[in-house]
Design a protein around this motif. Structure first.
Motif, PDB file in Angstrom:
ATOM      1  N   GLY A 184      -1.922   3.159 -13.658  1.00  0.00           N
ATOM      2  CA  GLY A 184      -0.630   2.491 -13.512  1.00  0.00           C
ATOM      3  C   GLY A 184       0.367   3.243 -14.354  1.00  0.00           C
ATOM      4  O   GLY A 184       0.227   3.332 -15.559  1.00  0.00           O
ATOM      5  N   PHE A 192       1.526  -3.718  -4.945  1.00  0.00           N
ATOM      6  CA  PHE A 192       0.418  -3.362  -4.066  1.00  0.00           C
ATOM      7  C   PHE A 192       0.957  -3.266  -2.649  1.00  0.00           C
ATOM      8  O   PHE A 192       1.675  -4.140  -2.198  1.00  0.00           O
ATOM      9  CB  PHE A 192      -0.696  -4.415  -4.136  1.00  0.00           C
ATOM     10  CG  PHE A 192      -1.929  -4.011  -3.371  1.00  0.00           C
ATOM     11  CD1 PHE A 192      -2.859  -3.136  -3.939  1.00  0.00           C
ATOM     12  CD2 PHE A 192      -2.149  -4.470  -2.075  1.00  0.00           C
ATOM     13  CE1 PHE A 192      -3.982  -2.746  -3.222  1.00  0.00           C
ATOM     14  CE2 PHE A 192      -3.272  -4.071  -1.367  1.00  0.00           C
ATOM     15  CZ  PHE A 192      -4.190  -3.208  -1.939  1.00  0.00           C
ATOM     16  N   VAL A 222      -7.128   7.145  -5.032  1.00  0.00           N
ATOM     17  CA  VAL A 222      -6.676   6.728  -3.714  1.00  0.00           C
ATOM     18  C   VAL A 222      -6.494   5.216  -3.643  1.00  0.00           C
ATOM     19  O   VAL A 222      -5.816   4.694  -2.758  1.00  0.00           O
ATOM     20  CB  VAL A 222      -7.640   7.252  -2.624  1.00  0.00           C
ATOM     21  CG1 VAL A 222      -8.891   6.412  -2.552  1.00  0.00           C
ATOM     22  CG2 VAL A 222      -6.947   7.345  -1.279  1.00  0.00           C
ATOM     23  N   LYS A 224      -9.260   2.644  -4.897  1.00  0.00           N
ATOM     24  CA  LYS A 224     -10.475   1.831  -4.805  1.00  0.00           C
ATOM     25  C   LYS A 224     -10.398   0.648  -5.763  1.00  0.00           C
ATOM     26  O   LYS A 224     -10.628  -0.504  -5.386  1.00  0.00           O
ATOM     27  CB  LYS A 224     -11.712   2.684  -5.140  1.00  0.00           C
ATOM     28  CG  LYS A 224     -11.884   3.883  -4.214  1.00  0.00           C
ATOM     29  CD  LYS A 224     -13.086   4.727  -4.575  1.00  0.00           C
ATOM     30  CE  LYS A 224     -12.960   5.445  -5.913  1.00  0.00           C
ATOM     31  NZ  LYS A 224     -11.873   6.454  -5.931  1.00  0.00           N
ATOM     32  N   ALA A 226      -7.790  -0.629  -7.218  1.00  0.00           N
ATOM     33  CA  ALA A 226      -6.688  -1.523  -6.854  1.00  0.00           C
ATOM     34  C   ALA A 226      -7.103  -2.423  -5.697  1.00  0.00           C
ATOM     35  O   ALA A 226      -6.772  -3.611  -5.665  1.00  0.00           O
ATOM     36  CB  ALA A 226      -5.458  -0.692  -6.471  1.00  0.00           C
ATOM     37  N   LEU A 375      -2.687   6.714   1.580  1.00  0.00           N
ATOM     38  CA  LEU A 375      -1.652   5.876   2.190  1.00  0.00           C
ATOM     39  C   LEU A 375      -0.836   6.709   3.164  1.00  0.00           C
ATOM     40  O   LEU A 375      -0.677   7.915   2.990  1.00  0.00           O
ATOM     41  CB  LEU A 375      -0.714   5.333   1.110  1.00  0.00           C
ATOM     42  CG  LEU A 375      -1.304   4.400   0.069  1.00  0.00           C
ATOM     43  CD1 LEU A 375      -0.247   4.077  -0.984  1.00  0.00           C
ATOM     44  CD2 LEU A 375      -1.799   3.115   0.725  1.00  0.00           C
ATOM     45  N   GLU A 412       2.298   7.580  -8.576  1.00  0.00           N
ATOM     46  CA  GLU A 412       2.733   6.906  -9.806  1.00  0.00           C
ATOM     47  C   GLU A 412       2.915   7.901 -10.952  1.00  0.00           C
ATOM     48  O   GLU A 412       3.879   7.821 -11.709  1.00  0.00           O
ATOM     49  CB  GLU A 412       1.678   5.875 -10.234  1.00  0.00           C
ATOM     50  CG  GLU A 412       1.635   4.663  -9.336  1.00  0.00           C
ATOM     51  CD  GLU A 412       0.560   3.663  -9.770  1.00  0.00           C
ATOM     52  OE1 GLU A 412       0.602   2.532  -9.296  1.00  0.00           O
ATOM     53  OE2 GLU A 412      -0.324   4.030 -10.577  1.00  0.00           O
TER      54      GLU A 412
END
Ligand SMILES: Nc1ncnc2c1ncn2[C@@H]1O[C@H](COP(=O)(O)OP(=O)(O)OP(=O)(O)O)[C@@H](O)[C@H]1O
Ligand SMILES: [Mg+2]
Length: 1002
Positions: A184, A192, A222, A224, A226, A375, A412
C-alpha cells in the motif's frame, strides 16, 4: 559482472582490542573465531552473503549475488539478530557497531581479500558503521525508505562521514514491527477495484461440505493478498477465518503460516507463553518452534504433529464453515506441504484451505486454481484516480497506466514515488504529471530483479540480451546476440515475454528496464554494437535509421566507451563512424517529418561524439531557428563560428545568423541587441562573394533591419540569377514589408501576391505558412478584408497542424483579421483555443504568445467584460517578454482607449514612432496610433501621421480622414471618413469617432 540494487551491512566489534590486551593470543583467537561463526550463522539465516571478515569487522551483502525483493528488511532483521547473539555470547564484554545502507552496486568476481560488491553505497554503509555508537545500528535513508513501516526507526539525523561532504543522513534502528514492509503506497487512499469474477469464484469455493483446497496464482503485486482481504469481508457471518503467511527467511519458519493460524485459534499474541493453552495437544507446540517433542523420535514427532493438525482442522470445521488462508506458498517448506496434504486427506467438515502463490512453485497439493491476471487499463486507471483522491489528467493517466502494466503494486509504488518526488501536482481539481521521467522505485526493482535471478544463467542471459534490443525483439535478433533463440521458450513459459507476431514483447516494460539496468554499462555498449551490426546487415534502409542510430550511439556512448572498447580502437572508431552516419540520417528524416525535437536530440547525440564538427552545430542551429528558440540558435551558431577560422565559411554562418535573427525577429523572451545583428550583417557582406547565396541572405538581413529597399531588390535580383526559390520568396517578403512601411500598400500587396505564386515550388511547410501570412497582411493594407480572411484561413490550414507554435501563429493571423475588422465577438470566440495554444506553446519564446493573450483582452474590454480582460492582461504580463513594446503597446493603447484611461494612452504613445515596425499587424497598430493621438489631444502629431496615411482606397484611409477632420475641425472630412468606414464594414471603429473635435492645430 552485474549491477544490483543491494543492501550492505558493516559490523565492527568494539572493545576487542582492550580485551585482546588482557588475553592470551590463543584465547583471543578463539574468541574471534566464535564471533565469526556466530555472525556468519546469523547472516546466513537472514539470507545474506558474507563479503569478508577484516580484523574484527564483518561485511555482508543482501540482495547480491542473487537479488532479493526484501534485501533491506533482511539486512535490518539480521542486524538485530547479530546484536542479540553477541549479547548472549559475550554479555557486556563486547559490543557491535552496525551500519546498513542500500544502493546500486557492481557485483563481480571476488579477488583474494577484496570485495565482490563495490559502489558508493558500500562506502556509505562503512561510514554509517563508523558513526554508530556501540550497540547501535545506523540505517541509511534509502534502506529506511525500502523497509517503510516494517521497522521502527529514529528521526533522521546527519552524521559526519569521511569523504562525504555535508555528511550522510542516518536513522537509528529501534525494533522490528513486521518481517516485511506492508503493501500500500504511502500518501495514497486505500481502495479496491474490479475482480468481481474472481471474488464470485472464491465465494463459491468457500461453500463446501468437506475439506477443499484452492489456489490463487499470480505474479508479485498483482493483488492476491488484496483479493483475500476482500473475500474475508464477503464471507457469511459466522464463518471462521484464519490467515497465516509463509516467510522468505528467518528462524523457525518451517510452519510459520500454521503458527499464525494456531495463535489465532488460541487467541494468543506473539509474545504470550503458549504452552499452557496447548494442554493435551502439546505436540502442536512444534508449529511454534517450541521444544515439545520430548523423547519422540523426530519422524514420529512429525507424524504426531500432522495428526494433531488433522484434529484441530476438523474441530474448527465442526464449529461451522471455515476458511484458512495460507499466504505465499511459493516460500512454503516441504514439511509444511506434507502436513497440508495430510490435513486435506484426513480432516472432515466444511473447510476451505485457500493458498496464494506466485507462479512456478511446483509440488503443491492438487486443487482448483484461480489465475489472477493483471488489471485491465480501465481498472488500473480507476485505481490510480481513487488512490490519489482525484483524477489524473489524460497525459499522466496514460503514462502511469502504461508504466505499471496492470500491476496494482507497481501502480501504487509509481504513484507514491511521483508524489514523493513532487512530480505530481494538483491542477484544477486533478493531478498532472510534470515532465521528468518515470523512475523505477526501489521496491519494484527489488521484486523484478529477484524474479529475473530465478532464471538459469542461459535464460537470464537471453533476457538481458533481449532487453538491449528493446521492449520488443525478434527471435533472429536475439540469436544474433546470444547464439540461439532457444531460451525464448523459457522466457515465454516463465511469463517474462509474450510471443506476439512478428516480434516478441516484454510483458512488463519495467522488467525490461530492470534486466537492462542489471547489465554492466560496458557490456551494454558491446551488445548494442553487436545488435546494430547485425541489424544493419539485415536491413540498412531508412526505415531502420532511428533504431540503427540508437544502437550505434549507445555502443559508443562517451560515458562508457573507454571501458567498453579498451584496446579496441579500431572497433570503436568504426562504430563511432556508423553512429554518426545513422544519427545524421535519422535527424534528416526527422526534420523531413518536422519532428524538430527528435531531430535536435539526434544531432545533439552526434555532437557528443564529435564536438568539433562545424556542420553539425550549424545543422543544430538551423533546427533551433525552426523551433524559434533564439537563444539556442545563437548558441549553436556561435559554437559553429568558434570551430572554424575559414573566412568564407564564417561569412556564410554570419549571413545565416543575421538573416534568421532578422526574419524570426521575435524568438527570444528578451529581445536581442540588434546592434550585434547589424555587426553580423557587416561580416557577412564583407566575407562572402557578392554573387553568392549567402551574400543575398546578408542583404536580406540588412534590408529588414535597416528598412533598406534597395538591399531587398538586390537580393531578389540575385535570387533570380541563382534560380533560388526560397531566397526569392524571402527577398519579395523583405521588399514587401519595406513597401508597407512607406505606406506603399499597392506595391506591398503586389509583391506579397507574387511571392504567393511561388507556393507550388516550396516544400518546407514552415516557409509555406509564412507566404500566406504575408499575403493576408498585404491584403489588409488595401482594405480587402475578405481576401485577407481567406489568406488567413489558408495560413491556418498549413500551420495549425504543424506544431503548437504554428498553431499560435495560425490563430494570431485570424486574430489580426478580427482585430482589423473590429469583430471582437469573433475574436472572443477564439479565446479558448487561443489560450490552450499559448499554454501548449509555453516553451517557445514567441511574441505571439503574449500578443494573442493581449488581443483577447482587447476583445473582452470591447465587449464589456473587463474582469476577463484584466485576467488576460495579467497572464500576458506573467509571461515576462521584454523588448517587444512596439509589438504589444498598440494593443495596450487600444485597451486604454476603450477604458478611457487617457493617462495610460499618453504614456504608451511615448515611443509610438516604433509601432510602424510592426510587420504583420501593421494597419491596426497605425489605426490605434491615430485614434490615440486624437484622444489625448496631440493634434500636430495626429495630423502629421494622418497626412501620411490618408491614401485613397486603403484600410487606413478613413482613420486618417477622421483624424484630419477632427484635427482641422473639418466636419466634411469626418463625414467622408464615416462613409468609408461603412463601406468597409468597420462599424465598431466608426462608432469610436470622438463626438467633439479638437482645437485646430495651431
Ligand atoms: N483490485 C485491487 N484494487 C485496488 N488495489 C489493489 C488491488 N489489488 C491489489 N491492490 C493493491 O496493490 C498492492 C499489491 O497487492 P497485493 O499485496 O495483494 O499483491 P500480491 O499479489 O499479494 O503480491 P505478493 O506476491 O508480493 O504477495 C497492495 O497494496 C494492494 O492493496
Ligand atoms: Mg501477497
Amino acid at each position: 559482472m552485474e549491477r544490483k540494487l543491494a543492501t550492505l551491512l558493516f559490523a565492527d566489534l568494539v572493545g576487542s582490542t582492550a580485551l585482546g590486551d588482557r588475553l592470551d593470543p590463543e584465547h583471543a583467537r578463539d574468541l574471534l573465531e566464535r564471533f565469526y561463526d556466530a555472525m556468519e550463522a546469523e547472516i546466513a539465516l537472514g539470507g545474506g552473503t558474507v563479503e569478508k571478515f577484516i580484523g574484527d569487522a564483518v561485511v555482508a551483502v543482501f540482495g547480491a549475488p542473487a537479488a532479493q525483493e526484501d534485501h533491506a528488511e533482511r539486512a535490518l532483521q539480521t542486524a538485530l539478530w547479530m546484536l542479540e547473539r553477541l549479547q548472549s555470547l559475550f554479555g557486556d564484554r563486547l559490543a557491535l557497531r552496525i551500519g546498513v545502507n542500500s544502493g546500486e552496486v557492481v557485483v563481480g568476481r571476488p579477488r583474494e581479500g577484496s570485495s565482490f560488491a563495490t559502489g558508493d553505497a558500500v562506502n556509505v554503509a562503512a561510514r554509517l558503521e563508523q558513526a554508530a555508537a556501540p550497540g547501535q545500528v545506523l540505517v541509511g535513508e534509502r534502506t529506511a525508505a525500502l523497509v517503510g513501516d516494517a521497522f521502527e526507526l529514529g528521526e533522521s539525523a546527519t552524521v559526519e562521514a569521511k569523504g562525504k561532504h555535508g555528511g550522510v543522513a542516518a536513522r537509528e534502528l529501534r525494533r522490528m514491527v513486521a518481517p516485511r514492509r506492508p503493501r500500500g503506497g504511502h500518501g495514497l487512499v486505500p481502495t479496491f477495484v474490479g475482480r468481481a469474477r474472481e471474488l464470485d469464484w472464491l465465494q463459491q469455493a468457500s461453500v463446501t461440505d468437506e475439506p477443499r483446497f484452492a489456489l490463487v496464482v499470480g505474479e508479485a503485486g498483482v493483488g492476491k493478498t488484496a483479493l483475500v482481504r476482500e473475500l474475508r469481508e464477503r464471507l457469511p457471518a459466522g464463518t471462521t477465518f484464519r490467515l497465516g503467511r509463509c516467510l522468505s527467511y528467518g528462524r523457525s519458519v518451517t510452519y510459520s503460516p500454521l503458527a499464525d493460524v494456531l495463535r489465532q485459534e488460541l487467541g494468543l499474541r506473539e509474545e504470550d507463553p503458549p504452552l499452557a493453552q496447548l494442554a493435551g495437544d502439546e505436540i502442536l507446540g512444534l508449529t511454534l518452534g517450541l521444544d515439545v517433542a520430548g523423547d519422540l523420535e523426530p519422524r514420529a514427532a512429525v507424524l504426531a504433529l500432522q495428526d494433531a493438525w488433522v484434529g484441530l482442522a476438523s474441530d474448527m470445521a465442526a464449529r461451522g464453515p471455515s476458511v484458512v488462508v495460507l499466504e505465499d506458498l511459493h516460500w512454503a517448506s516441504e514439511p509444511l506441504i506434507e502436513l497440508l496434504a495430510r490435513v486435506l486427506s484426513g480432516a472432515a467438515g466444511p473447510l476451505l484451505i485457500l493458498g496464494t502463490t506466485r507462479p512456478g512453485r511446483a509440488g503443491l497439493p492438487a486443487g482448483e486454481t484461480l489465475i489472477l491476471e493483471p488489471l485491465g487499463d480501465d481498472e488500473a486507471g480507476e485505481l490510480a484516480d481513487r488512490a490519489l483522491g482525484a483524477p489524473l489528467d489524460a497525459e499522466a493517466h496514460e503514462l502511469v497506466v502504461r508504466h505499471a502494466d496492470g500491476n496494482p503494486f507497481f501502480l501504487e509504488e509509481v504513484l507514491s514515488d511521483l508524489l514523493d518526488r513532487r512530480l505530481l501536482t494538483r491542477r484544477q481539481g486533478g493531478w498532472s504529471l510534470d515532465a521528468g521521467a518515470l523512475a523505477i522505485p526501489d521496491s519494484i526493482q527489488g521484486v523484478l530483479a529477484a524474479r529475473i535471478d530465478l532464471l538459469e544463467p542461459p535464460a537470464k542471459d537471453a533476457l538481458s540480451a533481449a532487453a538491449v534490443i528493446g521492449r520488443s525483439f525478434s527471435a533472429a535478433g536475439l540469436a544474433a546476440l546470444v547464439g540461439s533463440a532457444a531460451e525464448v521458450r523459457t522466457l515465454v513459459e516463465r511469463g517474462f515475454v509474450r510471443p506476439t507476431e512478428p516480434e516478441l514483447v516484454f510483458k512488463h516494460a519495467l522488467t525490461r528496464e530492470v534486466a537492462y539496468g542489471a547489465l554492466p554499462k560496458a557490456e551494454r555498449a558491446r551488445r548494442h554494437a553487436a545488435y546494430a551490426d547485425w541489424l544493419e546487415g539485415e536491413d540498412a534502409s531508412d526505415g531502420r535509421a532511428g533504431k540503427l542510430a540508437y544502437h550505434y550511439a549507445e555502443a559508443v556512448d562517451p560515458e562508457i566507451a573507454d571501458l567498453a572498447w579498451r584496446d579496441r580502437d579500431e572497433d570503436a572508431a568504426r562504430l563511432r563512424a556508423s553512429a554518426l552516419r545513422w544519427l545524421r540520417r535519422a535527424a534528416e528524416l526527422a526534420l523531413a517529418r518536422f519532428d524538430l525535437d527528435d531531430a535536435l536530440e539526434l544531432l545533439e547525440r552526434a555532437a557528443e561524439l564529435t564536438p568539433d564538427d562545424v556542420e553539425l552545430w550549424h545543422e543544430m542551429a538551423r533546427v533551433n531557428a525552426l523551433k524559434f528558440d533564439g537563444a539556442a540558435f545563437w548558441e549553436s551558431m556561435e559554437k559553429a563560428l568558434e570551430l572554424t577560422a575559414d573566412q568564407a565559411e564564417r561569412g556564410e554562418l554570419y549571413a545565416e545568423l543575421a538573416f534568421e535573427s532578422a526574419m524570426r525577429g521575435a524568438m527570444w523572451k528578451v529581445a536581442p541587441d540588434w546592434a550585434i545583428v547589424l555587426e553580423w550583417i557587416g561580416q557577412a557582406l564583407e566575407h562572402t562573394p557578392p554573387d553568392s547565396r549567402s551574400y543575398a541572405y546578408g542583404l536580406l538581413g540588412k534590408s529588414m533591419l535597416e528598412d533598406d529597399i534597395s538591399a531587398a531588390e538586390r537580393a531578389v535580383a540575385l535570387a533570380e540569377r541563382l534560380d533560388d526559390v526560397e531566397l526569392l520568396s524571402f527577398g519579395l517578403f523583405a521588399h514587401s514589408v519595406n513597401a508597407q512601411l512607406t505606406a506603399d500598400f499597392e506595391t506591398a500587396s503586389e509583391l506579397a501576391l507574387r511571392r504567393l505564386e511561388l507556393a507550388g515550388q516550396i516544400n518546407d511547410p514552415d516557409h509555406l505558412a509564412l507566404l500566406h501570412w504575408g499575403s493576408a497582411t498585404a491584403e489588409l493594407g488595401l482594405g480587402r478584408l475578405e481576401d485577407a480572411e481567406l489568406h488567413a484561413l489558408r495560413h491556418e490550414a498549413v500551420a495549425a497542424r504543424l506544431t503548437s507554435h504554428h498553431e499560435v501563429h495560425a490563430i494570431a493571423n485570424l486574430i489580426t483579421v478580427d482585430e482589423a475588422t473590429g469583430r471582437w465577438d469573433r475574436l472572443h470566440e477564439r479565446r479558448e483555443r487561443s489560450e490552450r495554444a499559448v499554454a501548449a506553446n509555453a516553451d517557445t519564446p514567441c511574441v505571439y504568445n503574449p500578443r494573442n493573450l493581449l488581443a483577447g483582452a482587447v476583445a473582452c474590454a470591447a465587449l464589456g467584460l473587463d474582469d476577463e480582460a484584466r485576467r488576460l492582461e495579467a497572464e500576458e504580463s506573467a509571461l515576462g517578454f521584454e523588448g517587444y513594446e512596439f509589438w504589444l503597446d498598440p494593443l495596450r493603447a487600444r485597451l486604454a482607449l476603450i477604458r478611457g484611461d487617457l493617462d495610460r494612452v499618453e504614456e504608451l504613445l511615448d515611443g509610438s514612432e516604433k509601432w510602424s515596425w510592426q510587420v504583420y499587424d501593421f494597419v491596426s497598430s497605425i489605426a490605434t496610433r491615430l485614434d490615440a493621438f486624437v484622444a489625448v489631444g496631440r493634434a500636430v502629431d495626429a495630423a502629421e501621421d494622418a497626412e501620411r496615411y490618408a491614401i485613397p482606397g486603403t484600410y487606413l484611409e478613413p482613420f486618417a480622414l477622421r483624424t484630419l477632420g477632427i484635427a482641422k475641425d473639418d466636419p466634411a472630412l469626418v463625414a467622408q471618413a464615416q462613409k468609408r468606414f461603412e463601406a468597409m464594414g468597420l462599424e465598431w471603429y466608426a462608432a469610436q469617432t470622438p463626438a467633439s473635435g479638437l482645437p485646430s492645430p495651431g
